[in-house]
Write an enzyme that holds these catalytic residues in place. Structure first.
Site: not given
Length: 287
Positions: A109, A189
């Site tokens: 992420c 993400c």
């Protein structure tokens, strides 16, 4: 008697000449056959399969965390199934679904970097810095980046010439990158970045892969923000208030991504280059 001797000598020379001629022809024929065999062998050794397998292994050697869950031979086999034996103008993006499942890798992420019209700059940055990753920096993108491939109806071969161009029909290469791009976006993400070109009139192009494919596949449940890195040169007058960028912001705020925070920063080309060249500069100071 003297005439017979001369005739006999002449016949002997003719025989020798014929033997020499036959020898030369035989040698040339052998040389031509050998050349064809060498060309075929070299072509086979450096064909698309060998290139992909070599790249795959190099990537896994450099990224041990991905080596235990990926099998290069299996990846190639699944890849071939998407297009081999098919019309090169009738290979849909969905044909690569099994390949997407076969390649196991998760980008951390906050590290996804998308790009549009900034290919060279984006990849120069990710090559030297490990804080961001483009699709081409993943195993899937690395294996097939820059390659050309297709097949034909009923064929068992992969061809690298005579394939449809990028914008021609539903071809194997464009469909691959559409599907790979969609997956890269769907799995993004945290805080996601996109590098856009501030030297053109419309940095955000609705027909680009970023707009038409990647943005359409962003997952609002996993994304926190989209940060536009607008790279400009000294003579550029581009700002984040450009109409195309306002259109981008509107798309975010009016659709399923309305919860995703939008930010835009103008980044001088020279600053990005300094970050590429000077590894002492923290990534956080590059934008």
């Amino acid at each position: 008697m003297e005439y017979e001797g001369v005739a006999s000598s002449s016949r002997g020379k003719q025989k020798i000449n014929r033997c020499l001629l036959i020898g030369i022809i035989t040698f040339l024929a052998f040389a031509i056959i050998l050349a064809f065999v060498l060309v075929y062998t070299l072509k086979k050794e450096h064909g698309p399969r060998e290139t992909v397998l070599s790249r795959c292994q190099r990537y896994l050697d450099a990224n041990p965390s991905a080596s235990s869950v990926n099998d290069c031979e299996r990846i190639w086999s699944v890849f071939e199934q998407a297009y081999v034996g098919k019309d090169p103008c009738d290979v849909a993006p969905e044909a690569y679904d099994p390949l997407i499942k076969a390649v196991q890798q998760k980008v951390p992420c906050n590290e996804n970097l998308f790009w549009s019209k900034t290919n060279e700059m984006a990849h120069a940055l990710t090559k030297n810095r490990n804080c961001l990753m483009t699709l081409e920096d993943t195993l899937l993108g690395f294996m097939f980046n820059g390659l050309t491939w297709c097949s034909k109806n009923g064929s068992k071969e992969t061809f690298t010439t005579g394939c449809p161009g990028w914008m021609e029909c539903i071809n194997p290469m464009r469909s691959f990158w559409i599907r790979a791009s969609a997956n890269f976006a769907a799995t993004a993400c945290g805080n996601v970045s996109v590098m856009l070109n501030g030297s053109i009139n419309s940095p955000f192009n609705p027909d680009s892969i970023f707009a038409s494919v990647e943005m359409q596949n962003f997952n609002p449940a996993t994304m926190d923000s989209l940060r536009v890195l607008l790279v400009t040169k000294e003579t550029d007058m581009m700002t984040c208030s450009n109409k195309s960028l306002m259109d981008l912001q509107t798309l975010l705020s009016s659709g399923p991504l309305r919860a995703v925070t939008y930010t835009c920063r103008v980044i001088p080309h020279a600053k990005v280059k300094n970050c590429i060249d000077d590894l002492e500069i923290p990534c956080s100071d590059c934008w």
